[in-house]
Every structure is written in structure tokens, then in C-alpha cells.
Design a protein around this motif. Structure first.
Motif, PDB file in Angstrom:
ATOM      1  N   ALA A 114      18.991  -4.134 -28.122  1.00 32.33           N
ATOM      2  CA  ALA A 114      18.191  -3.359 -29.074  1.00 32.33           C
ATOM      3  C   ALA A 114      16.708  -3.397 -28.710  1.00 32.33           C
ATOM      4  O   ALA A 114      16.014  -2.369 -28.753  1.00 32.33           O
ATOM      5  CB  ALA A 114      18.409  -3.892 -30.487  1.00 32.33           C
ATOM      6  N   LEU A 115      16.208  -4.566 -28.343  1.00 35.88           N
ATOM      7  CA  LEU A 115      14.794  -4.679 -27.972  1.00 35.88           C
ATOM      8  C   LEU A 115      14.513  -3.943 -26.665  1.00 35.88           C
ATOM      9  O   LEU A 115      13.473  -3.289 -26.523  1.00 35.88           O
ATOM     10  CB  LEU A 115      14.404  -6.155 -27.839  1.00 35.88           C
ATOM     11  CG  LEU A 115      14.400  -6.967 -29.143  1.00 35.88           C
ATOM     12  CD1 LEU A 115      14.120  -8.436 -28.857  1.00 35.88           C
ATOM     13  CD2 LEU A 115      13.376  -6.407 -30.136  1.00 35.88           C
ATOM     14  N   ALA A 116      15.444  -4.023 -25.722  1.00 35.14           N
ATOM     15  CA  ALA A 116      15.251  -3.340 -24.439  1.00 35.14           C
ATOM     16  C   ALA A 116      15.170  -1.825 -24.613  1.00 35.14           C
ATOM     17  O   ALA A 116      14.493  -1.143 -23.833  1.00 35.14           O
ATOM     18  CB  ALA A 116      16.386  -3.693 -23.483  1.00 35.14           C
ATOM     19  N   ASP A 117      15.845  -1.320 -25.649  1.00 29.13           N
ATOM     20  CA  ASP A 117      15.815   0.118 -25.910  1.00 29.13           C
ATOM     21  C   ASP A 117      14.663   0.538 -26.814  1.00 29.13           C
ATOM     22  O   ASP A 117      14.573   1.715 -27.201  1.00 29.13           O
ATOM     23  CB  ASP A 117      17.145   0.559 -26.545  1.00 29.13           C
ATOM     24  CG  ASP A 117      18.248   0.710 -25.510  1.00 29.13           C
ATOM     25  OD1 ASP A 117      17.945   0.671 -24.306  1.00 29.13           O
ATOM     26  OD2 ASP A 117      19.420   0.879 -25.906  1.00 29.13           O
ATOM     27  N   GLY A 118      13.816  -0.402 -27.185  1.00 29.47           N
ATOM     28  CA  GLY A 118      12.621  -0.065 -27.945  1.00 29.47           C
ATOM     29  C   GLY A 118      12.782  -0.002 -29.447  1.00 29.47           C
ATOM     30  O   GLY A 118      11.894   0.494 -30.149  1.00 29.47           O
ATOM     31  N   HIS A 119      13.904  -0.480 -29.961  1.00 28.23           N
ATOM     32  CA  HIS A 119      14.101  -0.485 -31.414  1.00 28.23           C
ATOM     33  C   HIS A 119      13.243  -1.567 -32.072  1.00 28.23           C
ATOM     34  O   HIS A 119      12.915  -2.579 -31.445  1.00 28.23           O
ATOM     35  CB  HIS A 119      15.572  -0.731 -31.754  1.00 28.23           C
ATOM     36  CG  HIS A 119      16.494   0.352 -31.288  1.00 28.23           C
ATOM     37  ND1 HIS A 119      16.426   1.644 -31.752  1.00 28.23           N
ATOM     38  CD2 HIS A 119      17.514   0.340 -30.392  1.00 28.23           C
ATOM     39  CE1 HIS A 119      17.359   2.379 -31.175  1.00 28.23           C
ATOM     40  NE2 HIS A 119      18.027   1.613 -30.333  1.00 28.23           N
ATOM     41  N   GLN A 120      12.909  -1.340 -33.319  1.00 26.36           N
ATOM     42  CA  GLN A 120      12.257  -2.354 -34.137  1.00 26.36           C
ATOM     43  C   GLN A 120      13.356  -3.205 -34.778  1.00 26.36           C
ATOM     44  O   GLN A 120      14.268  -2.664 -35.410  1.00 26.36           O
ATOM     45  CB  GLN A 120      11.403  -1.705 -35.225  1.00 26.36           C
ATOM     46  CG  GLN A 120      10.269  -0.843 -34.705  1.00 26.36           C
ATOM     47  CD  GLN A 120       9.122  -1.681 -34.153  1.00 26.36           C
ATOM     48  OE1 GLN A 120       8.866  -2.786 -34.605  1.00 26.36           O
ATOM     49  NE2 GLN A 120       8.431  -1.142 -33.164  1.00 26.36           N
ATOM     50  N   VAL A 121      13.282  -4.509 -34.612  1.00 22.80           N
ATOM     51  CA  VAL A 121      14.366  -5.383 -35.066  1.00 22.80           C
ATOM     52  C   VAL A 121      13.835  -6.460 -35.996  1.00 22.80           C
ATOM     53  O   VAL A 121      12.793  -7.069 -35.748  1.00 22.80           O
ATOM     54  CB  VAL A 121      15.075  -6.056 -33.863  1.00 22.80           C
ATOM     55  CG1 VAL A 121      16.202  -6.961 -34.359  1.00 22.80           C
ATOM     56  CG2 VAL A 121      15.623  -5.011 -32.891  1.00 22.80           C
ATOM     57  N   LYS A 122      14.592  -6.700 -37.071  1.00 23.47           N
ATOM     58  CA  LYS A 122      14.389  -7.866 -37.927  1.00 23.47           C
ATOM     59  C   LYS A 122      15.608  -8.756 -37.762  1.00 23.47           C
ATOM     60  O   LYS A 122      16.750  -8.285 -37.818  1.00 23.47           O
ATOM     61  CB  LYS A 122      14.267  -7.474 -39.399  1.00 23.47           C
ATOM     62  CG  LYS A 122      12.919  -6.948 -39.825  1.00 23.47           C
ATOM     63  CD  LYS A 122      12.941  -6.774 -41.346  1.00 23.47           C
ATOM     64  CE  LYS A 122      11.650  -6.216 -41.876  1.00 23.47           C
ATOM     65  NZ  LYS A 122      11.701  -6.073 -43.361  1.00 23.47           N
ATOM     66  N   ALA A 123      15.394 -10.054 -37.568  1.00 26.21           N
ATOM     67  CA  ALA A 123      16.495 -10.995 -37.417  1.00 26.21           C
ATOM     68  C   ALA A 123      16.302 -12.146 -38.382  1.00 26.21           C
ATOM     69  O   ALA A 123      15.234 -12.774 -38.407  1.00 26.21           O
ATOM     70  CB  ALA A 123      16.567 -11.512 -35.984  1.00 26.21           C
ATOM     71  N   LEU A 124      17.325 -12.420 -39.182  1.00 24.32           N
ATOM     72  CA  LEU A 124      17.302 -13.560 -40.094  1.00 24.32           C
ATOM     73  C   LEU A 124      17.942 -14.760 -39.398  1.00 24.32           C
ATOM     74  O   LEU A 124      19.092 -14.683 -38.951  1.00 24.32           O
ATOM     75  CB  LEU A 124      18.071 -13.230 -41.379  1.00 24.32           C
ATOM     76  CG  LEU A 124      18.189 -14.351 -42.414  1.00 24.32           C
ATOM     77  CD1 LEU A 124      16.816 -14.780 -42.918  1.00 24.32           C
ATOM     78  CD2 LEU A 124      19.081 -13.914 -43.567  1.00 24.32           C
ATOM     79  N   VAL A 125      17.201 -15.849 -39.283  1.00 27.48           N
ATOM     80  CA  VAL A 125      17.712 -17.033 -38.577  1.00 27.48           C
ATOM     81  C   VAL A 125      17.440 -18.284 -39.414  1.00 27.48           C
ATOM     82  O   VAL A 125      16.500 -18.334 -40.204  1.00 27.48           O
ATOM     83  CB  VAL A 125      17.050 -17.191 -37.190  1.00 27.48           C
ATOM     84  CG1 VAL A 125      17.394 -16.016 -36.287  1.00 27.48           C
ATOM     85  CG2 VAL A 125      15.538 -17.345 -37.315  1.00 27.48           C
ATOM     86  N   ARG A 126      18.274 -19.293 -39.212  1.00 29.58           N
ATOM     87  CA  ARG A 126      18.070 -20.560 -39.923  1.00 29.58           C
ATOM     88  C   ARG A 126      16.909 -21.342 -39.320  1.00 29.58           C
ATOM     89  O   ARG A 126      16.132 -21.965 -40.027  1.00 29.58           O
ATOM     90  CB  ARG A 126      19.349 -21.402 -39.866  1.00 29.58           C
ATOM     91  CG  ARG A 126      20.433 -20.944 -40.814  1.00 29.58           C
ATOM     92  CD  ARG A 126      21.711 -21.730 -40.620  1.00 29.58           C
ATOM     93  NE  ARG A 126      22.318 -21.474 -39.322  1.00 29.58           N
ATOM     94  CZ  ARG A 126      23.493 -21.945 -38.938  1.00 29.58           C
ATOM     95  NH1 ARG A 126      24.176 -22.719 -39.756  1.00 29.58           N
ATOM     96  NH2 ARG A 126      23.992 -21.662 -37.755  1.00 29.58           N
ATOM     97  N   THR A 127      16.836 -21.325 -37.981  1.00 27.42           N
ATOM     98  CA  THR A 127      15.731 -21.997 -37.297  1.00 27.42           C
ATOM     99  C   THR A 127      15.106 -21.007 -36.318  1.00 27.42           C
ATOM    100  O   THR A 127      15.818 -20.292 -35.616  1.00 27.42           O
ATOM    101  CB  THR A 127      16.224 -23.239 -36.534  1.00 27.42           C
ATOM    102  OG1 THR A 127      17.288 -22.865 -35.661  1.00 27.42           O
ATOM    103  CG2 THR A 127      16.731 -24.291 -37.502  1.00 27.42           C
TER     104      THR A 127
END
Length: 204
Positions: free
Chosen positions: A20-33
């Protein structure tokens, strides 16, 4: 496109995130750490997928959702999915692509049963399949554009091509599919309407 990803630090989720990042999308990721590498198009939200406010924050402004949440012998997956569905409805998001397991595909041996119930699978432990079935039943009961990607045995490895896909069943003779090809197929569903509102079995 603005994409929300749950499970972005897992084996498949990490590969979807990279694509997704390589294709230029804006990404939100929820992570524990917060162990993901920084990227100008990535917003990392540290929180808990079992908390409604954290899920809602992750989905704000998103156009599509990926869930690659693992089972890890916990009920995280089945607890998180109702929160994700609720937040999607609040935000007006229709598209969700999730990573499931081949155990929740239709059985070829026992009509009317799932593979993990019908003797198609050699796995003796059914907890993970039961968690994924809970998600399947939640999604099939609602009006969202969902796809559950169901890989069979999932060894590490890059995408090498040759992936076969079948709606609601595991392709005949399918034994394995790499993490890379699973992520590649799942990511490709953003632009593919063939498997809307269905499970799709994938293997070589």
C-alpha cells in the motif's frame, strides 16, 4: 486512497502495508507497540483493537479496511470485528478485506459443513477456525462489501506467482501458499469486485 490496516505487524499484514505504501496510498495502522518503520504516508496509532475509540480513530477518513488480525490463541479477532464493523458504519466505509483461514471454506467431503468441520483439514485444533468463522458469520449478515481471503498452509516466502483462487472453496489439490502471495492476492482485491461478499480460497 486512504487505507486502514489492522494487524500490520503480522506476517501478512506487514506485506500488505508495504504494498500500500509503495503504491502511494495514505495508510493508518493500529498497533499495540510502535515498531513499524516511519514513512511519510503512514500514520501509526498505538492502541488496542479491542477498544472502540482506538478502532474509530484508525478508521476516521478511510476509504477501505484491511484486517490481518491473528488469532494467537486469544479471542482478539472475534472481539475486534464487531468494533471494526460498527466504526465502518459510522464512517460510511463499505470495503473490508480480511485474512481468514481455509478451514472456514466449504467442505468438499461433507456438503453443508465447513472444511474444519467436514474432515477436509488435518488440523486437530479448531480454535482459530472457530474465531474466523465468527468473523465470517458477522460479515455475511451485514450489508458491507467484504471479502475474506482464505489461504491454506501459509509458509514464509516472497510472492512467486501461480496463485489459484476459488470462491467459497479451496482450489482442488491446494496444499500451500506463501505469505507473499497471500498478501499480493489480498491487496489486489482493492481493485477487484469478483469476490465481493464471499470467501475466496487461495493456494498454488
Amino acid at each position: 486512497m486512504k487505507i486502514a490496516i489492522f494487524g500490520a505487524t503480522g506476517r501478512v499484514g506487514e506485506q500488505i502495508l508495504k504494498r500500500a505504501l509503495a503504491d502511494g496510498h495514505q495508510v493508518k495502522a493500529l498497533v499495540r507497540t510502535p515498531k513499524l518503520e516511519a514513512h511519510p504516508n503512514l500514520e501509526i496509532i498505538t492502541g488496542n483493537v479491542r477498544k472502540a475509540e482506538d478502532v474509530e480513530q484508525t478508521l476516521q477518513g478511510a476509504d477501505a479496511v484491511f484486517s490481518a488480525i491473528g488469532t494467537d490463541r486469544t479471542t482478539t479477532l472475534s472481539e475486534a470485528m464487531p468494533l471494526i464493523i460498527g466504526a465502518m458504519k459510522n464512517e460510511g466505509i463499505r470495503r473490508i478485506i480480511t485474512i481468514g483461514t481455509a478451514g472456514i471454506l466449504n467442505s468438499r467431503l461433507t456438503p453443508g459443513a465447513l472444511r474444519y468441520q467436514g474432515g477436509d483439514s488435518n488440523r486437530k485444533l479448531t480454535f482459530a477456525a472457530e474465531e474466523h468463522e465468527t468473523v465470517f458469520r458477522l460479515l455475511e449478515a451485514i450489508d458491507l462489501d467484504w471479502t475474506i481471503v482464505c489461504p491454506t498452509y501459509l509458509p514464509d516466502g516472497e510472492a512467486r506467482g501461480g496463485c489459484r483462487a476459488e470462491k467459497d472453496f479451496l482450489p482442488e489439490g491446494g496444499k500451500e501458499i506463501t505469505v507473499g502471495d497471500t498478501a499480493e492476492f489480498a491487496y489486489g482485491q482493492l481493485e477487484n469486485a469478483e469476490f465481493l461478499k464471499s470467501r475466496v480460497g487461495i493456494s498454488y
